[in-house]
Design a protein around this motif. Structure first.
Motif, PDB file in Angstrom:
ATOM      1  N   LYS A  87       0.814  -1.225   0.000  1.00 52.60           N
ATOM      2  CA  LYS A  87       0.000   0.000   0.000  1.00 52.60           C
ATOM      3  C   LYS A  87       0.844   1.270   0.000  1.00 52.60           C
ATOM      4  CE  LYS A  87      -4.254   1.791   0.685  1.00 52.60           C
ATOM      5  NZ  LYS A  87      -5.424   1.534  -0.163  1.00 52.60           N
ATOM      6  N   TYR A  88       1.957   1.258   0.751  1.00 53.03           N
ATOM      7  CA  TYR A  88       2.691   2.503   0.974  1.00 53.03           C
ATOM      8  C   TYR A  88       4.205   2.381   0.756  1.00 53.03           C
ATOM      9  CZ  TYR A  88      -1.623   3.253   3.673  1.00 53.03           C
ATOM     10  OH  TYR A  88      -2.935   3.347   4.067  1.00 53.03           O
ATOM     11  N   GLY A  89       4.650   1.301   0.140  1.00 58.71           N
ATOM     12  CA  GLY A  89       6.081   1.017   0.072  1.00 58.71           C
ATOM     13  C   GLY A  89       6.936   2.128  -0.482  1.00 58.71           C
ATOM     14  N   ASP A  90       6.438   2.890  -1.457  1.00 62.47           N
ATOM     15  CA  ASP A  90       7.249   3.934  -2.089  1.00 62.47           C
ATOM     16  C   ASP A  90       7.167   5.287  -1.390  1.00 62.47           C
ATOM     17  OD1 ASP A  90       8.152   2.205  -4.079  1.00 62.47           O
ATOM     18  OD2 ASP A  90       6.392   2.581  -5.335  1.00 62.47           O
ATOM     19  N   VAL A  91       6.317   5.397  -0.373  1.00 60.21           N
ATOM     20  CA  VAL A  91       6.171   6.664   0.337  1.00 60.21           C
ATOM     21  C   VAL A  91       7.431   6.944   1.163  1.00 60.21           C
ATOM     22  CG1 VAL A  91       4.836   7.952   2.042  1.00 60.21           C
ATOM     23  CG2 VAL A  91       3.668   6.408   0.443  1.00 60.21           C
ATOM     24  N   VAL A  92       7.941   8.158   1.063  1.00 61.52           N
ATOM     25  CA  VAL A  92       9.123   8.552   1.840  1.00 61.52           C
ATOM     26  C   VAL A  92       8.675   8.987   3.235  1.00 61.52           C
ATOM     27  CG1 VAL A  92      11.071  10.153   2.006  1.00 61.52           C
ATOM     28  CG2 VAL A  92      10.414   9.192  -0.217  1.00 61.52           C
ATOM     29  N   VAL A  93       9.317   8.410   4.252  1.00 60.71           N
ATOM     30  CA  VAL A  93       8.888   8.636   5.635  1.00 60.71           C
ATOM     31  C   VAL A  93      10.062   9.136   6.479  1.00 60.71           C
ATOM     32  CG1 VAL A  93       7.059   6.912   5.532  1.00 60.71           C
ATOM     33  CG2 VAL A  93       9.365   6.212   6.208  1.00 60.71           C
ATOM     34  N   PRO A  94       9.768   9.895   7.561  1.00 60.36           N
ATOM     35  CA  PRO A  94      10.827  10.365   8.470  1.00 60.36           C
ATOM     36  C   PRO A  94      11.171   9.297   9.507  1.00 60.36           C
ATOM     37  CG  PRO A  94       8.732  11.334   9.096  1.00 60.36           C
ATOM     38  CD  PRO A  94       8.454  10.475   7.886  1.00 60.36           C
ATOM     39  N   VAL A  95      12.459   9.111   9.748  1.00 65.69           N
ATOM     40  CA  VAL A  95      12.922   8.065  10.657  1.00 65.69           C
ATOM     41  C   VAL A  95      13.924   8.672  11.632  1.00 65.69           C
ATOM     42  CG1 VAL A  95      14.153   5.870  10.835  1.00 65.69           C
ATOM     43  CG2 VAL A  95      12.549   6.258   8.940  1.00 65.69           C
ATOM     44  N   ALA A  96      13.705   8.457  12.932  1.00 67.43           N
ATOM     45  CA  ALA A  96      14.589   8.980  13.973  1.00 67.43           C
ATOM     46  C   ALA A  96      15.461   7.852  14.525  1.00 67.43           C
ATOM     47  CB  ALA A  96      13.766   9.597  15.100  1.00 67.43           C
ATOM     48  N   LEU A 113       9.385   3.881   2.733  1.00 66.24           N
ATOM     49  CA  LEU A 113       8.877   2.971   3.749  1.00 66.24           C
ATOM     50  C   LEU A 113       9.407   1.560   3.539  1.00 66.24           C
ATOM     51  CD1 LEU A 113       7.021   2.453   6.183  1.00 66.24           C
ATOM     52  CD2 LEU A 113       5.171   1.980   4.553  1.00 66.24           C
ATOM     53  N   ARG A 114       9.574   1.140   2.275  1.00 66.69           N
ATOM     54  CA  ARG A 114      10.060  -0.217   2.031  1.00 66.69           C
ATOM     55  C   ARG A 114      11.464  -0.406   2.596  1.00 66.69           C
ATOM     56  NH1 ARG A 114       8.772  -2.185  -2.059  1.00 66.69           N
ATOM     57  NH2 ARG A 114       7.383  -0.640  -3.004  1.00 66.69           N
ATOM     58  N   ASP A 115      12.295   0.639   2.582  1.00 67.53           N
ATOM     59  CA  ASP A 115      13.637   0.527   3.156  1.00 67.53           C
ATOM     60  C   ASP A 115      13.567   0.439   4.671  1.00 67.53           C
ATOM     61  OD1 ASP A 115      14.562   0.679   0.597  1.00 67.53           O
ATOM     62  OD2 ASP A 115      15.426   2.689   0.773  1.00 67.53           O
ATOM     63  N   TYR A 116      12.636   1.187   5.264  1.00 63.23           N
ATOM     64  CA  TYR A 116      12.504   1.120   6.718  1.00 63.23           C
ATOM     65  C   TYR A 116      11.999  -0.255   7.150  1.00 63.23           C
ATOM     66  CZ  TYR A 116      11.185   1.856  11.523  1.00 63.23           C
ATOM     67  OH  TYR A 116      11.085   1.712  12.882  1.00 63.23           O
ATOM     68  N   ILE A 117      11.018  -0.796   6.432  1.00 62.00           N
ATOM     69  CA  ILE A 117      10.510  -2.118   6.793  1.00 62.00           C
ATOM     70  C   ILE A 117      11.579  -3.184   6.610  1.00 62.00           C
ATOM     71  CG2 ILE A 117       8.879  -3.909   6.062  1.00 62.00           C
ATOM     72  CD1 ILE A 117       6.774  -1.753   5.758  1.00 62.00           C
ATOM     73  N   SER A 118      12.395  -3.052   5.574  1.00 59.61           N
ATOM     74  CA  SER A 118      13.514  -3.974   5.389  1.00 59.61           C
ATOM     75  C   SER A 118      14.461  -3.915   6.584  1.00 59.61           C
ATOM     76  CB  SER A 118      14.268  -3.639   4.100  1.00 59.61           C
ATOM     77  OG  SER A 118      15.397  -4.471   3.942  1.00 59.61           O
ATOM     78  N   TYR A 119      14.783  -2.689   7.032  1.00 55.72           N
ATOM     79  CA  TYR A 119      15.606  -2.527   8.231  1.00 55.72           C
ATOM     80  C   TYR A 119      14.941  -3.187   9.438  1.00 55.72           C
ATOM     81  CZ  TYR A 119      16.532  -0.325  12.707  1.00 55.72           C
ATOM     82  OH  TYR A 119      16.754  -0.132  14.049  1.00 55.72           O
ATOM     83  N   TRP A 120      13.638  -2.944   9.600  1.00 51.43           N
ATOM     84  CA  TRP A 120      12.891  -3.455  10.760  1.00 51.43           C
ATOM     85  C   TRP A 120      12.938  -4.982  10.802  1.00 51.43           C
ATOM     86  CZ3 TRP A 120       7.280  -1.278  11.898  1.00 51.43           C
ATOM     87  CH2 TRP A 120       6.850  -1.717  13.158  1.00 51.43           C
ATOM     88  N   GLN A 121      12.730  -5.614   9.652  1.00 56.05           N
ATOM     89  CA  GLN A 121      12.765  -7.073   9.596  1.00 56.05           C
ATOM     90  C   GLN A 121      14.162  -7.593   9.933  1.00 56.05           C
ATOM     91  OE1 GLN A 121      11.160  -7.198   5.570  1.00 56.05           O
ATOM     92  NE2 GLN A 121       9.296  -8.218   6.315  1.00 56.05           N
ATOM     93  N   GLU A 122      15.194  -6.929   9.415  1.00 54.84           N
ATOM     94  CA  GLU A 122      16.567  -7.326   9.735  1.00 54.84           C
ATOM     95  C   GLU A 122      16.868  -7.097  11.214  1.00 54.84           C
ATOM     96  OE1 GLU A 122      18.992  -5.044   7.135  1.00 54.84           O
ATOM     97  OE2 GLU A 122      18.327  -6.103   5.304  1.00 54.84           O
ATOM     98  N   TYR A 123      16.308  -6.040  11.775  1.00 57.17           N
ATOM     99  CA  TYR A 123      16.501  -5.720  13.188  1.00 57.17           C
ATOM    100  C   TYR A 123      15.925  -6.842  14.066  1.00 57.17           C
ATOM    101  CZ  TYR A 123      16.777  -2.601  17.295  1.00 57.17           C
ATOM    102  OH  TYR A 123      17.079  -2.035  18.507  1.00 57.17           O
ATOM    103  N   ILE A 124      14.733  -7.333  13.705  1.00 55.41           N
ATOM    104  CA  ILE A 124      14.115  -8.433  14.438  1.00 55.41           C
ATOM    105  C   ILE A 124      14.967  -9.699  14.305  1.00 55.41           C
ATOM    106  CG2 ILE A 124      12.096  -9.953  14.544  1.00 55.41           C
ATOM    107  CD1 ILE A 124      10.408  -7.558  13.584  1.00 55.41           C
ATOM    108  N   GLN A 125      15.394  -9.995  13.076  1.00 47.54           N
ATOM    109  CA  GLN A 125      16.197 -11.199  12.837  1.00 47.54           C
ATOM    110  C   GLN A 125      17.539 -11.139  13.561  1.00 47.54           C
ATOM    111  OE1 GLN A 125      16.391 -11.319   8.575  1.00 47.54           O
ATOM    112  NE2 GLN A 125      14.208 -11.834   8.336  1.00 47.54           N
ATOM    113  N   GLY A 126      18.042  -9.938  13.782  1.00 50.42           N
ATOM    114  CA  GLY A 126      19.312  -9.751  14.479  1.00 50.42           C
ATOM    115  C   GLY A 126      19.173  -9.688  15.985  1.00 50.42           C
ATOM    116  N   GLY A 127      18.048 -10.170  16.489  1.00 46.06           N
ATOM    117  CA  GLY A 127      17.850 -10.149  17.934  1.00 46.06           C
ATOM    118  C   GLY A 127      17.618  -8.755  18.476  1.00 46.06           C
TER     119      GLY A 127
END
Length: 426
Positions: A87-96, A113-127
């Protein structure tokens, strides 16, 4: 708003005698929990929480019908990354970056947003660790940047929202936000912009809130006069660094579960921690109940600016104008903008009364209906008139060039005061 609620509110403000409302601290753990939407009216919220400026938590029943709670969350209660990407993958979002302190906040970057979600998934996988730090998507203007259809329905309790009504009329900004982040993301100690109210709904996940009622934050200032970045830091136990900390009452702690809605009163400092992977929708809002708080805050902001540039006062012929320019750059608003804000809301309420809308009629934009019957409009006009009278009399506002204002502030005030008289029997 019905007549009885309006009279109750007007008597409340007369009792304040011009003092901005604060908010007494309830006993620890005693934030009210509102369970059933069917037995809790707008008048109940207005009298019980909005006027006394007290926090409360609404149960998940109040948001059960929201589209975001159906589509943004998996069956296991986790963020639905696939739907959000689609739905929103290409939307540019602010990240702190929550791991880096920049003054009393965090530095921000922007990414799809797709880059942030990719980071988030990797963050979970990395403990729940990443060399990139702990990143928190904050202040995403979803309603402004994308279609927010079927995401949420504005609760009637928060429908008198002048801040977003004003910015919607200009079509340049809003104060509606989406926050998303993994376990461990958090927001440092702060009070909301312009001393606005706010509401926050967890679409999924859990949050822990630390609340301090107005005035309590003064005891948390360090020996240099600064407020803390993190009220959970052991550094606050250092009496040399925080000499008045012992005079501050313990924070009011609130655990917010998925689907629940927190009402944050005006001027209450708070700090918020995500205890799970969390998505929330948040609005800041101002109306007649905290308008005086906003005006008081703006006066304090101008005084702070004037102190910072006081050495130039005698050498600059337009020093007062420059102070207003600096204030707007730092705070997002100055006295001129504040008058425009009052003017737009006042003219809309005057028009509403002139149209003679019935008490059950609704007026709003974007599907966000606003309960603006004649009683609410009359109450709003009374609150604007009281604050505008203070604005017009303020010596620094009198130095603002109002030659292009239409109507002139004094004329608008006269119109409002006339309506206040004629609507006393409404």
């Amino acid at each position: 708003m019905d007549r009885e609620t309006r009279v109750y509110a007007e008597n409340h403000f007369r009792g304040l005698q011009g003092r901005p409302p604060g908010g007494a601290c309830p006993p620890p753990g005693c934030v009210d929990f509102i369970e059933n939407p069917d037995s809790f009216s707008y008048a109940d919220f207005f009298k019980g929480y909005l006027l006394p400026n007290m926090p409360c938590v609404f149960s998940s029943s109040f948001t059960a019908g929201w589209g975001s709670r159906r589509h943004w969350v998996t069956s296991s209660g986790k963020p639905n990354f696939e739907h959000l990407l689609r739905k929103y993958g290409d939307v540019v979002v602010p990240v702190a970056n929550c791991g880096v302190q920049e003054y009393n906040s965090n530095p921000k970057e922007h990414m799809p947003l797709r880059d942030y979600i990719s980071y988030w998934q990797e963050y979970i996988q990395g403990g729940y660790f990443s060399p990139r730090g702990c990143l928190y998507l904050k202040d995403w203007h979803l309603c402004r940047d994308s279609s927010a259809e079927d995401v949420f329905t504005l609760p009637v309790y928060f429908s008198s929202d002048w801040l977003n009504e004003y910015w919607d009329s200009l079509d340049v900004d809003d104060y509606r936000f989406v926050y998303m982040g993994p376990t461990g993301t958090w927001s440092p100690f702060h009070a909301d912009i312009f001393r606005s109210f706010s509401w926050s709904v967890n679409i999924c996940g859990r949050k822990k809130w630390f609340f301090f009622p107005p005035g309590q934050e003064e005891a948390l200032r360090d020996c240099h006069g600064g407020l803390p970045y993190d009220v959970t830091s052991p550094a606050l136990l250092d009496r040399r660094l925080y000499p008045t900390r012992e005079h501050c009452s313990p924070p009011l702690e609130v655990m917010q579960e998925a689907g629940e809605m927190v009402f944050v009163p005006s001027g209450w400092h708070h700090q918020v921690h995500n205890l799970e992977d969390t998505i929330s929708i948040n609005h800041n809002w101002v109306n007649g109940c905290n308008l005086a708080n906003m005006w008081h805050f703006l006066q304090q902001e101008l005084c702070a600016v004037q102190q910072e540039v006081s050495e130039w006062r005698d050498t600059m012929s337009d020093w007062h104008h420059h102070c207003q320019v600096i204030m707007r750059a730092c705070s997002g608003i100055n006295f001129e903008e504040f008058y425009r804000f009052l003017k737009i809301i006042a003219e809309r309420r005057l028009l509403l009364l002139a149209k003679g809308m019935g008490p059950d009629e609704v007026e709003g934009e974007g599907g966000e209906g606003t309960m603006l019957g004649p009683q609410q409009a009359a109450f709003d006009i009374g609150r604007i008139a009281e604050v505008l009278a203070s604005v017009v009399a303020h010596p620094d506002f009198q130095k603002v060039d109002t030659s292009t204002f239409s109507p002139q502030p004094e004329e608008l005030l006269r119109q409002l005061e006339e309506v206040v008289v004629t609507t006393t029997t409404l």
